[in-house]
Design a protein around this motif. Sequence first.
Motif, PDB file in Angstrom:
ATOM      1  N   ALA A  87      -5.157  -8.469  -4.294  1.00 10.08           N
ATOM      2  CA  ALA A  87      -5.822  -8.136  -3.033  1.00 10.08           C
ATOM      3  C   ALA A  87      -5.393  -6.753  -2.539  1.00 10.08           C
ATOM      4  O   ALA A  87      -6.232  -5.945  -2.104  1.00 10.08           O
ATOM      5  CB  ALA A  87      -5.497  -9.192  -1.982  1.00 10.08           C
ATOM      6  N   SER A  88      -4.087  -6.446  -2.620  1.00  9.90           N
ATOM      7  CA  SER A  88      -3.575  -5.160  -2.156  1.00  9.90           C
ATOM      8  C   SER A  88      -4.176  -4.005  -2.943  1.00  9.90           C
ATOM      9  O   SER A  88      -4.612  -2.991  -2.365  1.00  9.90           O
ATOM     10  CB  SER A  88      -2.043  -5.141  -2.281  1.00  9.90           C
ATOM     11  N   ASN A 107      -6.958  -4.055  -4.745  1.00  9.70           N
ATOM     12  CA  ASN A 107      -8.402  -4.017  -4.498  1.00  9.70           C
ATOM     13  C   ASN A 107      -8.700  -3.312  -3.180  1.00  9.70           C
ATOM     14  O   ASN A 107      -9.596  -2.462  -3.099  1.00  9.70           O
ATOM     15  CB  ASN A 107      -8.967  -5.432  -4.487  1.00  9.70           C
ATOM     16  N   ASN A 108      -7.945  -3.650  -2.140  1.00  7.47           N
ATOM     17  CA  ASN A 108      -8.136  -3.025  -0.833  1.00  7.47           C
ATOM     18  C   ASN A 108      -7.819  -1.532  -0.870  1.00  7.47           C
ATOM     19  O   ASN A 108      -8.361  -0.755  -0.083  1.00  7.47           O
ATOM     20  CB  ASN A 108      -7.258  -3.710   0.216  1.00  7.47           C
ATOM     21  N   LYS A 137       0.790  -1.228   0.000  1.00  5.78           N
ATOM     22  CA  LYS A 137       0.000   0.000   0.000  1.00  5.78           C
ATOM     23  C   LYS A 137       0.828   1.287   0.000  1.00  5.78           C
ATOM     24  O   LYS A 137       0.432   2.288  -0.604  1.00  5.78           O
ATOM     25  CB  LYS A 137      -0.970   0.014   1.179  1.00  5.78           C
TER      26      LYS A 137
END
Length: 212
Positions: A164-165, A167-168, A133
Amino acid sequence: MRLRNRPWAKPLIEENPQYVVTEPEKLRGKWQERFGNENPIFIEIGMGKGRFIIEMAKKHPENNYIGLEIQTVAVGMALKKQLEAKLPNLQLVSANGAGLQEFFEENEVQGVFLNFSDPWPKKRQEKRRLTYKTFLEQYKYVMKEDGHLEFKTDNRGLFEYSLASMNNFGMIFDQVWLDLHDTPDVEDNVMTEYEEKFSKKGQPIFKLEAHF
């Protein structure tokens, strides 16, 4: 992958400041002046020996390209290719790609390429992954609102983590490939050294394109 030392690399870089930037913070906000035009700027973080970024610069003379690499030997190898090609729309940067906000102003970059980045597989190494992130925050800062990020890897674990990173983080995926070389899109694909090596072994190449 850490390359063996090449004594000639550092002197070659020092002899060619027209192609290699060693203090990119001094060009923050002035990259278009460096290129001498106002064409869009695309950067590759971790360019390795430079095959991808050089081929992109050849293929798209309407754009400007910057390849960042922390390994001096790799920069030297990329520079050798650039000395042969003498591409006016390509600059190499010998520096740590973790300092993007020090090297580029807000909205100065049109796109970011991440190719076969180190997977840093251990949990304690998560913050080093180029899709963590804190890195995504830097890409968002330096990229224009309509900019995009492209990511390729042969490492399934890193690819799943990156999905996943991103998307988050709230990124929007434009397209996802689970086996790039088994699709028609591969015809327009520009390969890296690692990509050619892995694809020849039959390993699937994962790719995504996304924007903020």
